[in-house]
Design a protein around this motif. Structure first.
Motif, PDB file in Angstrom:
ATOM      1  N   UNK A 103      82.546  62.180  72.126  1.00 27.06           N
ATOM      2  CA  UNK A 103      83.797  62.988  72.865  1.00 27.06           C
ATOM      3  C   UNK A 103      83.907  62.260  74.009  1.00 27.06           C
ATOM      4  N   UNK A 104      82.900  62.187  74.940  1.00 20.34           N
ATOM      5  CA  UNK A 104      83.004  61.570  76.220  1.00 20.34           C
ATOM      6  C   UNK A 104      83.675  60.052  76.276  1.00 20.34           C
ATOM      7  N   UNK A 109      86.480  56.308  78.031  1.00 18.11           N
ATOM      8  CA  UNK A 109      86.821  55.077  77.745  1.00 18.11           C
ATOM      9  C   UNK A 109      85.393  54.323  78.428  1.00 18.11           C
ATOM     10  N   UNK A 110      85.785  52.918  78.561  1.00 18.59           N
ATOM     11  CA  UNK A 110      84.365  52.060  79.156  1.00 18.59           C
ATOM     12  C   UNK A 110      84.087  52.470  80.548  1.00 18.59           C
ATOM     13  N   UNK A 111      84.891  52.882  81.268  1.00 20.38           N
ATOM     14  CA  UNK A 111      84.495  53.186  82.789  1.00 20.38           C
ATOM     15  C   UNK A 111      85.454  54.220  83.221  1.00 20.38           C
ATOM     16  N   UNK A 112      84.917  55.088  84.077  1.00 15.84           N
ATOM     17  CA  UNK A 112      85.494  56.370  84.592  1.00 15.84           C
ATOM     18  C   UNK A 112      86.816  55.841  85.473  1.00 15.84           C
ATOM     19  N   UNK A 113      87.913  55.814  85.045  1.00 15.02           N
ATOM     20  CA  UNK A 113      88.946  55.379  85.671  1.00 15.02           C
ATOM     21  C   UNK A 113      89.987  56.522  85.407  1.00 15.02           C
ATOM     22  N   UNK A 129      88.980  49.217  71.151  1.00 15.96           N
ATOM     23  CA  UNK A 129      88.431  50.483  70.754  1.00 15.96           C
ATOM     24  C   UNK A 129      87.645  51.079  71.629  1.00 15.96           C
ATOM     25  N   UNK A 130      87.245  50.331  72.757  1.00 10.89           N
ATOM     26  CA  UNK A 130      86.572  51.011  74.099  1.00 10.89           C
ATOM     27  C   UNK A 130      87.490  51.961  74.619  1.00 10.89           C
ATOM     28  N   UNK A 131      88.816  52.068  74.662  1.00 16.95           N
ATOM     29  CA  UNK A 131      89.592  52.898  75.350  1.00 16.95           C
ATOM     30  C   UNK A 131      89.790  53.813  74.514  1.00 16.95           C
ATOM     31  N   UNK A 132      90.323  55.029  75.238  1.00 14.34           N
ATOM     32  CA  UNK A 132      90.888  56.211  74.632  1.00 14.34           C
ATOM     33  C   UNK A 132      92.059  55.847  73.831  1.00 14.34           C
ATOM     34  N   UNK A 133      92.387  56.461  72.412  1.00 22.37           N
ATOM     35  CA  UNK A 133      91.390  57.500  71.894  1.00 22.37           C
ATOM     36  C   UNK A 133      90.392  57.191  71.086  1.00 22.37           C
TER      37      UNK A 133
END
Length: 163
Positions: A103-104, A109-113, A129-133
């Motif tokens: 879920x996180x 995604x790949x970095x907290x931004x 696919x590393x990015x949301x969703x």
């Protein structure tokens, strides 16, 4: 599937691995060659960085479900998990979903931004696919990245998927 996945989680190859199959020619007829042969693409879940060639394992799974399948196979090629990154740098160790499907990961995604489709590099955006969703065959990662580009780079209004 549960038994197979518990073997994989323990770092062992499953006797009957979870296997996905696709017939790419159904949506892309150009994949049918001049002799009328149609490709079958498969993916079998294995431990990370596995060097095993699962061609025979997957063929046997199909043969069990459809006797005679083996006689129809003209050629087969396996890319072991340890070699997947040779074809796509995101697939480190054979991980086709760019990290755990948590879920996180789906939310952040790949970095907290604030906007996970942006990068510190000007005019460079992420849409994998590393990015949301997150993982899956849905195209939404690219859709959200494109919305960001349209707004930031061109000042255009963000399009809606609603008619």
């Amino acid at each position: 599937m549960a038994r197979s996945e518990s073997e994989i989680a323990a770092g062992r190859h499953a006797e009957h691995p979870m296997t996905l199959a696709a017939l790419p020619h159904l949506c892309d007829p150009s994949r049918i060659d001049a002799a009328g042969r149609r490709p079958l693409w498969t993916y079998a879940h294995v431990p990370a960085n596995s060097t095993a060639d699962l061609t025979e394992t997957v063929t046997a799974l199909f043969e069990d479900a459809a006797p005679g399948f083996r006689d129809l196979v003209v050629a087969a090629r396996c890319t072991p998990a340890a070699r997947m990154a040779d074809h796509n740098a995101n697939y480190v160790g054979g991980d086709i979903i760019v990290g755990g499907a948590t879920l996180f990961a789906a939310m952040v995604g790949p970095t907290l931004r604030w906007n996970p489709w942006t990068t510190p590099i000007p005019k460079a955006y992420l849409c994998s696919s590393a990015t949301p969703p997150g993982t899956g065959v849905h195209g939404m990662c690219g859709y959200y990245a494109a919305r960001t580009v349209l707004k930031r780079e061109f000042g255009l209004p963000v399009p809606s998927l609603r008619p």
